[in-house]
Design an enzyme around this catalytic site. Structure first.
Site, PDB file in Angstrom:
ATOM      1  N   ASP A  94      -7.877  -4.288  -0.645  1.00  0.00           N
ATOM      2  CA  ASP A  94      -8.370  -4.516  -2.003  1.00  0.00           C
ATOM      3  C   ASP A  94      -8.279  -5.988  -2.398  1.00  0.00           C
ATOM      4  O   ASP A  94      -9.094  -6.487  -3.167  1.00  0.00           O
ATOM      5  CB  ASP A  94      -7.581  -3.668  -3.003  1.00  0.00           C
ATOM      6  N   HIS A 129       0.856  -1.189   0.000  1.00  0.00           N
ATOM      7  CA  HIS A 129       0.000   0.000   0.000  1.00  0.00           C
ATOM      8  C   HIS A 129       0.886   1.231   0.000  1.00  0.00           C
ATOM      9  O   HIS A 129       1.976   1.238   0.569  1.00  0.00           O
ATOM     10  CB  HIS A 129      -0.910   0.003   1.241  1.00  0.00           C
TER      11      HIS A 129
END
Length: 428
Positions: free
Chosen positions: A363, A306
């Site tokens: 995600d 991330h």
């Protein structure tokens, strides 16, 4: 404000700049007078080292894997709270009492219907239009239907607009799905919860009644909570920038939706699911792991790592358990989910991934869950927008109420030609 200063020497002259303290997190150097003092700007592409505002909404510590909303850890909110309660918290700063929450839920519920003329707006789109294209257009058009809540200088109108956006977004999103599927629109029902209502509007048909499964409702509610706000990301910054000009709230949120549509932002869960489908079966995982480690191979593992988190994404911890619950409840037998589970274990134990801190992020799991529930991949970013609306609205309200806020006007390092004289076309 801190007692310390930061000194900068330019051309032999030294100037002090105040150092500002937040309640938690790194200190910030106040450079607002930098240009006046030195004739220079800072250069920060992507604004990754620049604070554009102060905010009391959300705090992220990427190194420690911490995400707080108004001080409350995201894990506690996802496991013990509800999306409606998180909405109230973000908008008002404190968790509601039972009476306050009931009143808030009633208010949101009573605003879930959209103006009937708005339904005809959908017919202007091609049947195969991407749902996010529809969302941009329809949300932007809300200002043409709700003139009584566009005065940003009126706190009461700002509150009404905030409630309308949160309430109507599930209806607008479900209608976008129904339109692309060629099915009739389903109107909201006031006896259902926010999340159950959305699922019903999305998946029910007039031919038979639809009963939302409690496990699925809980999973969707958690997904909404985990995507409610995430500090000054690209779409939130877009909402604030649009709002700084005095634009009405519906236009600002439409701008946020447009930004979220970018594959580098809101499309990550769709990309992660597409990657799992590309891998196809568990036996092909070693091949793709080797490709991911090869610097000369363009293949990248999506759903890992991330921009902010250099530790395990705290939202992914909740999603991991939720994914397991959903898959078990639905009894889904799909090789893609087998690939996801195996790839997850490899990433959590492989020294290469551990060293580079490439942990599965939110995600990675949310795409798997949404696909199992029955959402097509083109709806994934729409669901992200639905959940993030409360964060955008809360950030917008905070910005409007901030007396220090000015219209956004980033500066630049000019690298074009210096001044030159115009030459008529017949002499060039």
């Amino acid at each position: 404000m801190s007692d310390s200063n930061a000194s900068l020497t330019v051309g032999g002259a030294t100037k002090d700049y105040a150092v500002m303290d937040g309640t938690v997190g790194p200190q910030v150097i106040d450079v607002r007078k930098l240009y006046a003092n030195t004739g220079m700007f800072t250069y920060d592409p992507g604004f990754t080292s620049t604070a554009s505002c102060d905010s009391g909404l959300t705090y992220i510590d990427g190194d420690a894997g911490v995400l707080l909303h108004r001080g409350y850890p995201i894990g506690q909110l996802a496991e013990q709270s509800s999306f409606m309660e998180v909405c109230y918290l973000l908008l008002n700063g404190e968790l509601p009492s039972k009476g306050e929450l009931d009143k808030f839920i009633t208010t949101i519920t009573r605003h879930t219907m959209v103006h009937e003329q708005l339904t005809t707006f959908y017919r202007g789109f091609r049947r195969d239009a991407h749902p996010m294209a529809i969302m941009c257009g329809v949300v932007g058009a809300l200002s043409a239907f709700y003139h009584d809540s566009t005065d940003i200088n009126d706190p009461a109108q700002r509150t009404i607009a905030s409630h309308r956006l949160i309430a109507k977004m599930p209806t607008i999103a479900a209608m976008a799905y129904k339109y692309s599927a060629g099915q009739p629109f389903v109107y909201p029902r006031n006896d259902l919860s926010y999340t159950a209502n959305f699922l019903r509007m999305t998946f029910s048909v007039p031919a038979e009644e639809y009963e939302p499964d409690p496990v699925i409702v809980d999973a969707m509610d958690k997904i909404f909570i985990l995507h409610a706000d995430h500090e000054q990301n690209a779409s939130t910054s877009t909402v604030r920038l649009a709002g700084s000009s005095g634009a009405n709230p519906f236009a600002c949120i439409a701008a946020g939706i447009a930004c979220l549509w970018g594959p580098a932002h809101g499309g990550a869960n769709e990309a992660a699911l597409n990657m799992l489908r590309e891998i196809g079966t568990v036996d092909k995982i070693p091949e793709y792991i080797a490709r991911a480690k090869n610097k000369d191979d363009p293949f990248r593992l999506m759903g890992f790592g991330h921009r902010v988190y250099k530790n395990y994404d705290p939202r992914a911890t909740v999603m991991q358990k939720t994914a397991k619950d959903v898959l078990e409840k639905l009894g889904v037998n799909d090789p893609v989910f087998d690939v996801a589970k195996e790839l997850e274990q490899i990433a959590l134990n492989d020294p290469y991934f551990i060293e580079k801190k490439l942990y599965p992020n939110v995600d990675f799991y949310s795409g798997v869950i949404l696909s199992a529930i029955g959402f097509p991949t083109e709806m994934f970013t729409v669901l992200f927008a639905l959940a993030r609306t409360v964060g955008w609205v809360a950030q917008w309200n905070e910005m409007i109420s901030d007396p220090a806020q000015k219209i956004g006007r980033p500066r630049q390092l000019y690298t074009g030609p210096t001044e030159r004289d115009y030459v008529p076309v017949d002499k060039r």
